[in-house]
Design a protein around this motif. Structure first.
Motif, PDB file in Angstrom:
ATOM      1  N   TRP A  48      11.857 -29.551  -6.085  1.00  0.00           N
ATOM      2  CA  TRP A  48      10.441 -29.883  -6.267  1.00  0.00           C
ATOM      3  C   TRP A  48       9.816 -30.483  -5.024  1.00  0.00           C
ATOM      4  O   TRP A  48       8.596 -30.448  -4.862  1.00  0.00           O
ATOM      5  N   THR A  49      10.628 -31.024  -4.100  1.00  0.00           N
ATOM      6  CA  THR A  49      10.054 -31.583  -2.873  1.00  0.00           C
ATOM      7  C   THR A  49       9.920 -30.535  -1.770  1.00  0.00           C
ATOM      8  O   THR A  49       9.107 -30.694  -0.882  1.00  0.00           O
ATOM      9  N   TYR A  50      10.727 -29.479  -1.830  1.00  0.00           N
ATOM     10  CA  TYR A  50      10.648 -28.419  -0.827  1.00  0.00           C
ATOM     11  C   TYR A  50       9.458 -27.507  -1.112  1.00  0.00           C
ATOM     12  O   TYR A  50       9.037 -27.340  -2.247  1.00  0.00           O
ATOM     13  N   THR A  51       8.962 -26.879  -0.052  1.00  0.00           N
ATOM     14  CA  THR A  51       7.928 -25.867  -0.228  1.00  0.00           C
ATOM     15  C   THR A  51       8.590 -24.576  -0.698  1.00  0.00           C
ATOM     16  O   THR A  51       9.814 -24.435  -0.648  1.00  0.00           O
ATOM     17  N   PHE A  52       7.766 -23.619  -1.126  1.00  0.00           N
ATOM     18  CA  PHE A  52       8.310 -22.330  -1.552  1.00  0.00           C
ATOM     19  C   PHE A  52       9.063 -21.663  -0.403  1.00  0.00           C
ATOM     20  O   PHE A  52      10.128 -21.088  -0.595  1.00  0.00           O
ATOM     21  N   LYS A  53       8.524 -21.752   0.801  1.00  0.00           N
ATOM     22  CA  LYS A  53       9.158 -21.138   1.973  1.00  0.00           C
ATOM     23  C   LYS A  53      10.535 -21.761   2.225  1.00  0.00           C
ATOM     24  O   LYS A  53      11.502 -21.053   2.514  1.00  0.00           O
ATOM     25  N   GLU A  54      10.640 -23.088   2.108  1.00  0.00           N
ATOM     26  CA  GLU A  54      11.928 -23.754   2.321  1.00  0.00           C
ATOM     27  C   GLU A  54      12.951 -23.336   1.267  1.00  0.00           C
ATOM     28  O   GLU A  54      14.116 -23.079   1.589  1.00  0.00           O
ATOM     29  N   ASN A  55      12.516 -23.256   0.009  1.00  0.00           N
ATOM     30  CA  ASN A  55      13.419 -22.792  -1.051  1.00  0.00           C
ATOM     31  C   ASN A  55      13.855 -21.357  -0.801  1.00  0.00           C
ATOM     32  O   ASN A  55      15.019 -21.001  -0.998  1.00  0.00           O
ATOM     33  N   TYR A  56      12.929 -20.523  -0.368  1.00  0.00           N
ATOM     34  CA  TYR A  56      13.246 -19.128  -0.074  1.00  0.00           C
ATOM     35  C   TYR A  56      14.273 -19.038   1.055  1.00  0.00           C
ATOM     36  O   TYR A  56      15.229 -18.267   0.975  1.00  0.00           O
ATOM     37  N   LEU A  57      14.072 -19.829   2.112  1.00  0.00           N
ATOM     38  CA  LEU A  57      15.005 -19.795   3.238  1.00  0.00           C
ATOM     39  C   LEU A  57      16.398 -20.305   2.844  1.00  0.00           C
ATOM     40  O   LEU A  57      17.406 -19.784   3.319  1.00  0.00           O
ATOM     41  N   LEU A  58      16.456 -21.304   1.973  1.00  0.00           N
ATOM     42  CA  LEU A  58      17.755 -21.769   1.476  1.00  0.00           C
ATOM     43  C   LEU A  58      18.456 -20.678   0.671  1.00  0.00           C
ATOM     44  O   LEU A  58      19.675 -20.485   0.793  1.00  0.00           O
ATOM     45  N   ALA A  59      17.692 -19.954  -0.144  1.00  0.00           N
ATOM     46  CA  ALA A  59      18.273 -18.862  -0.923  1.00  0.00           C
ATOM     47  C   ALA A  59      18.757 -17.746  -0.004  1.00  0.00           C
ATOM     48  O   ALA A  59      19.843 -17.182  -0.201  1.00  0.00           O
ATOM     49  N   GLU A  60      17.961 -17.432   1.011  1.00  0.00           N
ATOM     50  CA  GLU A  60      18.354 -16.385   1.955  1.00  0.00           C
ATOM     51  C   GLU A  60      19.622 -16.783   2.707  1.00  0.00           C
ATOM     52  O   GLU A  60      20.529 -15.970   2.903  1.00  0.00           O
ATOM     53  N   SER A  61      19.708 -18.045   3.105  1.00  0.00           N
ATOM     54  CA  SER A  61      20.903 -18.549   3.784  1.00  0.00           C
ATOM     55  C   SER A  61      22.132 -18.439   2.884  1.00  0.00           C
ATOM     56  O   SER A  61      23.219 -18.055   3.335  1.00  0.00           O
ATOM     57  N   PHE A  62      21.964 -18.759   1.602  1.00  0.00           N
ATOM     58  CA  PHE A  62      23.052 -18.646   0.640  1.00  0.00           C
ATOM     59  C   PHE A  62      23.564 -17.211   0.569  1.00  0.00           C
ATOM     60  O   PHE A  62      24.774 -16.965   0.592  1.00  0.00           O
ATOM     61  N   HIS A  63      22.652 -16.256   0.510  1.00  0.00           N
ATOM     62  CA  HIS A  63      23.061 -14.852   0.403  1.00  0.00           C
ATOM     63  C   HIS A  63      23.713 -14.346   1.689  1.00  0.00           C
ATOM     64  O   HIS A  63      24.673 -13.567   1.628  1.00  0.00           O
ATOM     65  N   ILE A  64      23.228 -14.777   2.824  1.00  0.00           N
ATOM     66  CA  ILE A  64      23.840 -14.375   4.092  1.00  0.00           C
ATOM     67  C   ILE A  64      25.274 -14.894   4.175  1.00  0.00           C
ATOM     68  O   ILE A  64      26.198 -14.159   4.536  1.00  0.00           O
ATOM     69  N   LYS A  65      25.476 -16.159   3.811  1.00  0.00           N
ATOM     70  CA  LYS A  65      26.835 -16.732   3.828  1.00  0.00           C
ATOM     71  C   LYS A  65      27.749 -16.021   2.838  1.00  0.00           C
ATOM     72  O   LYS A  65      28.916 -15.751   3.134  1.00  0.00           O
ATOM     73  N   ASN A  66      27.220 -15.701   1.663  1.00  0.00           N
ATOM     74  CA  ASN A  66      28.004 -14.997   0.653  1.00  0.00           C
ATOM     75  C   ASN A  66      28.397 -13.602   1.146  1.00  0.00           C
ATOM     76  O   ASN A  66      29.538 -13.172   0.983  1.00  0.00           O
ATOM     77  N   ASN A  67      27.460 -12.893   1.756  1.00  0.00           N
ATOM     78  CA  ASN A  67      27.749 -11.556   2.277  1.00  0.00           C
ATOM     79  C   ASN A  67      28.771 -11.607   3.406  1.00  0.00           C
ATOM     80  O   ASN A  67      29.639 -10.732   3.502  1.00  0.00           O
ATOM     81  N   LEU A  68      28.683 -12.623   4.261  1.00  0.00           N
ATOM     82  CA  LEU A  68      29.665 -12.755   5.342  1.00  0.00           C
ATOM     83  C   LEU A  68      31.065 -13.028   4.786  1.00  0.00           C
ATOM     84  O   LEU A  68      32.060 -12.537   5.329  1.00  0.00           O
ATOM     85  N   SER A  69      31.128 -13.787   3.712  1.00  0.00           N
ATOM     86  CA  SER A  69      32.415 -14.056   3.074  1.00  0.00           C
ATOM     87  C   SER A  69      33.017 -12.757   2.538  1.00  0.00           C
ATOM     88  O   SER A  69      34.224 -12.507   2.700  1.00  0.00           O
ATOM     89  N   TRP A  70      32.192 -11.925   1.900  1.00  0.00           N
ATOM     90  CA  TRP A  70      32.683 -10.644   1.395  1.00  0.00           C
ATOM     91  C   TRP A  70      33.043  -9.699   2.536  1.00  0.00           C
ATOM     92  O   TRP A  70      33.991  -8.918   2.432  1.00  0.00           O
ATOM     93  N   GLU A  71      32.321  -9.772   3.639  1.00  0.00           N
ATOM     94  CA  GLU A  71      32.641  -8.957   4.817  1.00  0.00           C
ATOM     95  C   GLU A  71      34.024  -9.326   5.344  1.00  0.00           C
ATOM     96  O   GLU A  71      34.827  -8.465   5.686  1.00  0.00           O
ATOM     97  N   GLN A  72      34.308 -10.613   5.393  1.00  0.00           N
ATOM     98  CA  GLN A  72      35.614 -11.075   5.846  1.00  0.00           C
ATOM     99  C   GLN A  72      36.716 -10.618   4.889  1.00  0.00           C
ATOM    100  O   GLN A  72      37.778 -10.160   5.323  1.00  0.00           O
ATOM    101  N   THR A  73      36.471 -10.725   3.602  1.00  0.00           N
ATOM    102  CA  THR A  73      37.448 -10.288   2.603  1.00  0.00           C
ATOM    103  C   THR A  73      37.746  -8.799   2.758  1.00  0.00           C
ATOM    104  O   THR A  73      38.898  -8.374   2.710  1.00  0.00           O
ATOM    105  N   ARG A  74      36.699  -8.014   2.959  1.00  0.00           N
ATOM    106  CA  ARG A  74      36.873  -6.568   3.118  1.00  0.00           C
ATOM    107  C   ARG A  74      37.661  -6.252   4.387  1.00  0.00           C
ATOM    108  O   ARG A  74      38.540  -5.379   4.381  1.00  0.00           O
ATOM    109  N   TYR A  75      37.373  -6.964   5.467  1.00  0.00           N
ATOM    110  CA  TYR A  75      38.077  -6.724   6.731  1.00  0.00           C
ATOM    111  C   TYR A  75      39.561  -7.055   6.610  1.00  0.00           C
ATOM    112  O   TYR A  75      40.424  -6.289   7.056  1.00  0.00           O
TER     113      TYR A  75
END
Length: 84
Positions: A16-43
């Motif tokens: 509730w204290t973050y702006t919509f843009k900040e929440n969006y960027l946190l969500a995007e960061s979460f997905h990037i980290k998750n995808n990198l983890s799966w990339e490592q698992t696949r490799y």
């Protein structure tokens, strides 16, 4: 709101204290980290598979094992830039 608090892991008071843009960027960061983890698992899975084959012609690339969401983006970049 449930998505950000439950899946992304943002604390309700921070949400509730973050702006919509900040929440969006946190969500995007979460997905990037998750995808990198799966990339490592696949490799790593590909390395294990390729170490246990009898012929070199049976070797696989990481993208042959299973597809990830970022594979489509990588393919689009290759097409647009001309790098294969």
């Amino acid at each position: 709101m449930d998505y950000y608090i439950g899946q992304i892991g943002i604390a309700p008071e921070k949400f509730w204290t973050y702006t919509f843009k900040e929440n969006y960027l946190l969500a995007e960061s979460f997905h990037i980290k998750n995808n990198l983890s799966w990339e490592q698992t696949r490799y790593i899975s590909c390395m294990i598979y390729n170490m246990n084959i009898s012929k070199k012609s049976q070797a696989k690339k990481p993208t042959d094992l299973f597809k990830l969401p970022q594979d489509k983006k990588d393919q689009a970049v290759k097409i647009l830039t001309g790098y294969w």
